[in-house]
Write a protein that holds these residues in place. Structure first.
Motif: not given
Lengths: 266, 411
Positions: A28-30, A34, A67, A70, A74, A241, A244
């Motif tokens: 989260d988010n990539t 993370s 999360s 997401r 991904n 969140s 983003i």
């Protein structure tokens, strides 16, 4: 030999403050972000919990669900989660890392294989949300054999007798769920009442590292300073969140948030 | 792994709640351990209590209406020219489906536990509807968790739920269907287990919910057994009992008196939702050999990916649109007592069309899957074979879907 988790608690006790535990979701988010988040918040956090996402979570509130979804969107897989931990543990300020998630993911992967992979990746502890005592006895043993702390959970509905049994079979740390809630719920019980319940654990085992989680934010954290450790999860997931949404960098945002949390408990 | 004779199948679990050593269990958050233990104790006490059973039987008789009819589908039998086809009209039950039995037990337990309201999940809307009906009857509050996709496609039942004064909580996570509704309902219970009674709408979930549901729907086969003896003078010696299987609550209820018979004597056939013919998605974990997953507190065959994420499902029938199934059906599959197959959306619609054209009955899309299997096998069998289909739901809830798909809908 003392575990990294134990050492982290000892250090905090010497500094006369609770340990700060964070929870974020791997991927989260990539995947890249993370990992960056973990490295960045290590500046202030003492132990890092990392969630491995599952798409049918039965104990998570909307923040952690967001999360998780997401991360899954991904493309996060368990192998990536282990890779993130492995890379994180190579970083210079690495803290103990606890993986947290649902039993289905462990079951599908295979218990033995999962624990072995944890060990290889440098995972220090495991929290399995839906594998309660005594059903977790075998798995807990397996963790211990591989020097991984299996974290037992306790809640306000846990009877004293059961609490005693759970603590007796626990490893370096137990986790007290502050109230009847899924993660990210508003604190619906007074900190005083929660600490009263918490002290039952400490009366059973004074030396056991017991952390409190659920409903802890930068507004409530100061009230729980007496505990051995405090977990902040949903608030951080919401931070990701929010950043983003505002097209900000979640790494910077989380670093600030964890810094602020830390400032309230020293 | 073997079925023990003379013991209700719901009770054939080990001390950890597993059937056949590996299906079921109690994979729950620590917070729910005590509420589930409390409910287990209460249920075990109540089922031995003569007054409780008397009250329940009275409700089944005067409120649900018992027995639901067993009728011969003579036109369909003649049309197919093989086995004799019967239907057990469980949709006669008050509310229009078998879900009423489980809802009654839960409302009675809720009262005994001195809780003021119930929460439950629903897919097709029937479980939600029945809970809302009994809640109203018992003076209890009721919250029904329902995926927004199902709210759209099952409007008549949603209207009924609201009319009965229950609250529908729309669930927008994941695939917005039954699987997410159950997850959300469990999450709600985690936070409110001190005040709310939870009822799961099918033969799934932690062990106690499997047991309560099976205990309740078993009424169907108690009636059927008597009706078969009345119709044929004995239990026919070539009998096939066909039931649709989503979670598997009606199938368990339809079969529960017959597990001890030899399968050559009484064959049990479960029909899952195969989804659209040209789609890779389906809701048929048993017949398409899915692996075991832990979902909603229990280990059972479940459609999932290699990493353990639960796959999306697809079916025209909301009630069968569930990735997993009951631990009991997994057990029945593995011991070979029941045979599981699937029907596609197309086959279910064709079955619905044929049955409603020929007969004065109107099964919902869930039992239409079971009829599809009956239509497939009946012509291959001779008239000494008796096929009974559980028509466990009424089509009125599927009015919009049927109209869209087949051009018209009439009753």
């Amino acid at each position: 030999m003392k575990s990294e988790i134990n050492l982290a608690f000892e250090k905090c006790k010497k500094e006369n403050r609770p340990a700060l535990l964070t929870y974020t979701v791997a991927g989260d988010n990539t995947k890249k972000k993370s990992l960056e988040i973990l490295k960045s918040i290590s500046e202030y956090a003492d132990i890092l919990e990392l969630g491995f996402a599952h798409n049918a979570p039965t104990a998570d509130g909307p923040q952690i669900q967001n999360s998780s979804y997401r991360a899954l969107k991904n493309g996060i897989k368990l192998k990536d989660v282990f890779q993130i931990v492995k890379n994180y543990k190579k970083s210079k300020n690495a803290k103990p890392c606890i993986l947290m998630g649902y039993y289905q993911m462990v079951y599908r992967y295979g218990e033995k294989k999962f624990v072995k992979k944890c060990k290889q990746s440098g995972v220090n502890g495991l929290i399995i949300v839906d594998l309660p005592f005594p059903d977790n006895k075998e798995f807990s043993k397996l963790c211990k054999k591989n020097s991984i702390t299996f974290v037992q959970l306790l809640s306000p509905t846990t009877s004293k007798e059961r609490m005693r049994k759970i603590i007796a079979s626990s490893h370096d740390m137990v986790y007290y769920i502050s109230m009847l809630s899924i993660t990210g719920g508003k604190l619906k019980v007074s900190p005083k009442k929660i600490l009263e319940n918490y002290s039952k654990i400490k009366r059973i085992s004074k030396s056991k590292n017991a952390v409190i989680g659920f409903g802890i934010t930068n507004k409530t954290i100061a009230a729980f300073k007496k505990a051995d450790g405090l977990v902040v999860g949903s608030a951080l997931c919401k931070g990701i969140s929010d950043s983003i949404k505002k097209r900000q960098n979640p790494v910077i945002k989380l670093n600030r948030m964890v810094k602020e949390l830390k400032s309230k408990i020293i | 792994m073997k079925i023990k004779k003379g013991i209700p199948l719901i009770d054939q679990h080990d001390k950890n709640g597993f059937y056949g050593g590996k299906f079921g269990g109690n994979y729950i958050a620590e917070t729910l351990k005590k509420p589930i233990d409390d409910l287990t104790k209460l249920f075990e006490k109540c089922r031995k209590d003569k007054n409780f059973i008397k009250e329940r039987d009275n409700l089944y008789e005067n409120y649900v209406g018992k027995p639901t009819r067993l009728i011969k589908l003579q036109n369909l039998t003649d049309h197919l020219g093989g086995a004799q086809i019967y239907a057990k009209m469980v949709s006669d039950a008050n509310g229009g489906a078998h879900k009423i039995y489980n809802a009654i037990t839960h409302a009675m337990l809720c009262k005994k536990a001195k809780k003021k309201y119930m929460c439950t999940d629903t897919g097709a809307g029937y479980n939600g509807k029945m809970f809302s009906m009994v809640a109203k009857k018992f003076g209890l509050g009721c919250k029904v968790f329902m995926g927004t996709r199902d709210i759209e496609r099952q409007k008549p039942n949603c209207d009924a739920i609201r009319k009965n004064g229950a609250e529908i909580i729309p669930v927008t996570s994941g695939s917005k269907t039954l699987v997410d509704a159950v997850s959300e309902c469990i999450r709600y219970w985690v936070s409110n287990c001190d005040k709310a009674h939870m009822g799961i709408g099918s033969l799934v979930g932690p062990n106690i919910f499997v047991k309560i549901c099976g205990f309740s729907t078993a009424q169907i086969s108690r009636e059927l057994k008597i009706q078969l003896e009345e119709e044929f003078g004995e239990i026919p010696n070539k009998l096939k009992l066909i039931n649709c299987v989503g979670g598997g609550s009606s199938a368990y209820g339809f079969w529960s008196e017959f597990f001890d018979y030899d399968k050559k004597h009484i064959e049990l056939i479960g029909v899952e939702a195969g989804g659209p013919k040209n789609s890779k998605l389906h809701a048929a974990p048993l017949s398409k050999n899915s692996k075991i997953a832990i979902l909603h507190g229990a280990a059972a065959y479940c459609v999932q990916d290699s990493d353990g994420q639960i796959n999306e499902t697809e079916s025209c029938s909301s009630g069968l649109d569930y990735p997993s199934c009951s631990p009991i059906h997994c057990f029945l599959k593995d011991v070979g007592r029941a045979r599981y197959t699937f029907a596609t959306d197309e086959e279910a619609f064709a079955a619905y069309k044929l049955v409603t054209e020929l007969e004065e009955i109107s099964p919902s899309l869930e039992p239409a899957h079971a009829f599809a299997e009956a239509i497939k096998i009946a012509p291959k069998l001779d008239e000494s074979n008796i096929v009974v289909v559980d028509s466990c739901g009424d089509s009125i809830k599927d009015m919009d879907i049927i109209k869209k798909r087949l051009g018209s809908y009439s009753r």
